[in-house]
Design a protein around this motif. Structure first.
Motif, short mmCIF file in Angstrom:
data_model
loop_
_atom_site.label_atom_id
_atom_site.label_comp_id
_atom_site.label_asym_id
_atom_site.label_seq_id
_atom_site.Cartn_x
_atom_site.Cartn_y
_atom_site.Cartn_z
N PHE A 12 18.16 68.75 76.51
CA PHE A 12 16.77 68.73 76.96
C PHE A 12 15.95 69.69 76.12
O PHE A 12 16.48 70.62 75.51
CB PHE A 12 16.64 69.04 78.46
CG PHE A 12 16.82 70.49 78.84
CD1 PHE A 12 15.77 71.41 78.75
CD2 PHE A 12 18.04 70.95 79.32
CE1 PHE A 12 15.94 72.72 79.12
CE2 PHE A 12 18.22 72.27 79.68
CZ PHE A 12 17.16 73.16 79.58
N TRP A 13 14.66 69.41 76.07
CA TRP A 13 13.71 70.23 75.32
C TRP A 13 12.67 70.78 76.29
O TRP A 13 12.21 70.07 77.20
CB TRP A 13 12.99 69.40 74.26
CG TRP A 13 13.87 68.89 73.16
CD1 TRP A 13 14.66 67.77 73.17
CD2 TRP A 13 14.04 69.48 71.86
NE1 TRP A 13 15.30 67.62 71.96
CE2 TRP A 13 14.94 68.66 71.14
CE3 TRP A 13 13.51 70.61 71.24
CZ2 TRP A 13 15.32 68.94 69.84
CZ3 TRP A 13 13.89 70.90 69.94
CH2 TRP A 13 14.79 70.08 69.25
N VAL A 53 5.89 65.73 78.43
CA VAL A 53 4.82 65.48 77.46
C VAL A 53 5.42 65.10 76.11
O VAL A 53 6.61 65.29 75.87
CB VAL A 53 3.92 66.73 77.29
CG1 VAL A 53 3.21 67.07 78.58
CG2 VAL A 53 4.74 67.92 76.79
N ASP A 54 4.56 64.58 75.24
CA ASP A 54 4.93 64.37 73.84
C ASP A 54 4.70 65.65 73.06
O ASP A 54 3.71 66.37 73.29
CB ASP A 54 4.09 63.24 73.22
CG ASP A 54 4.45 61.87 73.77
OD1 ASP A 54 5.59 61.70 74.25
OD2 ASP A 54 3.59 60.98 73.71
N PRO A 71 4.49 61.24 67.78
CA PRO A 71 5.15 62.44 68.32
C PRO A 71 6.54 62.63 67.73
O PRO A 71 7.25 61.67 67.43
CB PRO A 71 5.23 62.14 69.82
CG PRO A 71 5.16 60.66 69.94
CD PRO A 71 4.28 60.20 68.81
N THR A 72 6.89 63.88 67.55
CA THR A 72 8.22 64.23 67.09
C THR A 72 9.25 64.06 68.21
O THR A 72 10.38 63.63 67.97
CB THR A 72 8.25 65.67 66.58
OG1 THR A 72 7.22 65.85 65.60
CG2 THR A 72 9.59 66.04 65.95
N LEU A 73 8.84 64.40 69.42
CA LEU A 73 9.70 64.32 70.60
C LEU A 73 8.90 63.78 71.77
O LEU A 73 7.70 64.06 71.90
CB LEU A 73 10.24 65.69 70.97
CG LEU A 73 11.12 66.44 69.97
CD1 LEU A 73 11.28 67.89 70.39
CD2 LEU A 73 12.49 65.77 69.85
N SER A 74 9.55 63.02 72.63
CA SER A 74 8.96 62.57 73.89
C SER A 74 9.81 63.10 75.04
O SER A 74 10.99 63.40 74.87
CB SER A 74 8.88 61.05 73.94
OG SER A 74 8.01 60.55 72.94
N GLY A 75 9.19 63.20 76.20
CA GLY A 75 9.92 63.68 77.37
C GLY A 75 10.22 65.15 77.37
O GLY A 75 11.17 65.60 78.01
N VAL A 76 9.41 65.93 76.66
CA VAL A 76 9.59 67.39 76.63
C VAL A 76 9.09 67.98 77.94
O VAL A 76 8.02 67.62 78.44
CB VAL A 76 8.83 67.99 75.44
CG1 VAL A 76 8.87 69.51 75.48
CG2 VAL A 76 9.42 67.47 74.12
#
Length: 226
Positions: free
Chosen positions: A3-4, A96-97, A107-112
């Motif tokens: 997770f991030w 968030v993205d 976006p580099t990441l989703s679900g942060v």
């Protein structure tokens, strides 16, 4: 498992938990505000501190750092337990993205994950709401708690954003107003020149290389990071 979590306050300079990766970047349509009370870290119930939250504003960007926890279920559980205890004023989590420094469109990441709180004084006892800059500075200059004083939180955030090259105008204005209250001039040296009270802050404000873009709205929530 992975997770991030996105940090935009004290997590930027002091994550305090074991992580496997870190990136500098931003989320869209949110900005920092100092509308959240802290009563058990940098303040007390009688004299609450002010710490930063995020509020929705279309077209805004909020710079910070994202941290990755990767490993087994126990490692993830321990990291989240630590964060939930530290971010104890939150009342919900939002995803968030995240856009890495230099990214614009995708976006580099989703679900942060960001820790969030509703901006409602009745349902959220920690929500203070906005106040004039001078009033916030006076409150911040005098508040302190078990984890330190409120002024160091603001000065550390100012320095952390300076260090990653994306300073926040409100943080700078508020830090300078707190310095006025404390009688600090120049590079943050008190007029009395007391080494025990010496506080530092960056004297210059570099411009962010990023220009505003028309952005999509994220879920309306206040994010917080004490």
């Amino acid at each position: 498992m992975v997770f991030w979590v996105f940090g935009y306050g004290s997590l930027v300079w002091n994550p305090g938990f074991e992580y496997d990766d870190k990136m500098i970047g931003y989320i869209k349509n949110y900005r920092r505000v100092f509308d959240l009370a802290c009563i058990d870290h940098r303040g007390t119930p009688e004299h609450p501190a002010r710490t930063c939250t995020l509020e929705y504003k279309e077209g805004a960007t909020c710079w910070g750092a994202v941290f990755c926890v990767r490993g087994d279920e126990e490692k993830e559980r321990l990291a989240m337990a630590y964060l939930e205890n530290r971010e104890c004023e939150y009342d919900q989590k939002t995803t968030v993205d995240f856009f890495k420094d230099g990214a614009i469109d995708e976006p580099t990441l989703s679900g942060v994950i960001v820790f969030t709180s509703t901006p409602d004084k009745e349902s959220n006892k920690y929500y203070l709401g906005p106040a004039p800059l001078e009033d916030m500075a006076n409150q911040i200059a005098t508040a302190f708690g078990p984890c330190g004083n409120n002024r160091d939180y603001v000065f550390s955030l100012e320095k952390a954003m300076f260090d990653i090259g994306h300073e926040d105008d409100l943080v700078i204005e508020l830090a300078n107003e707190v310095r006025k209250v404390l009688g600090i001039t120049g590079l943050g040296i008190p007029k009395e020149n007391s080494s025990s009270n010496r506080l530092t802050g960056p004297p210059l404000k570099p411009k962010s290389p990023m220009s505003p873009h028309k952005l999509l709205r994220l879920p309306e929530a206040i994010s917080m990071d004490t």
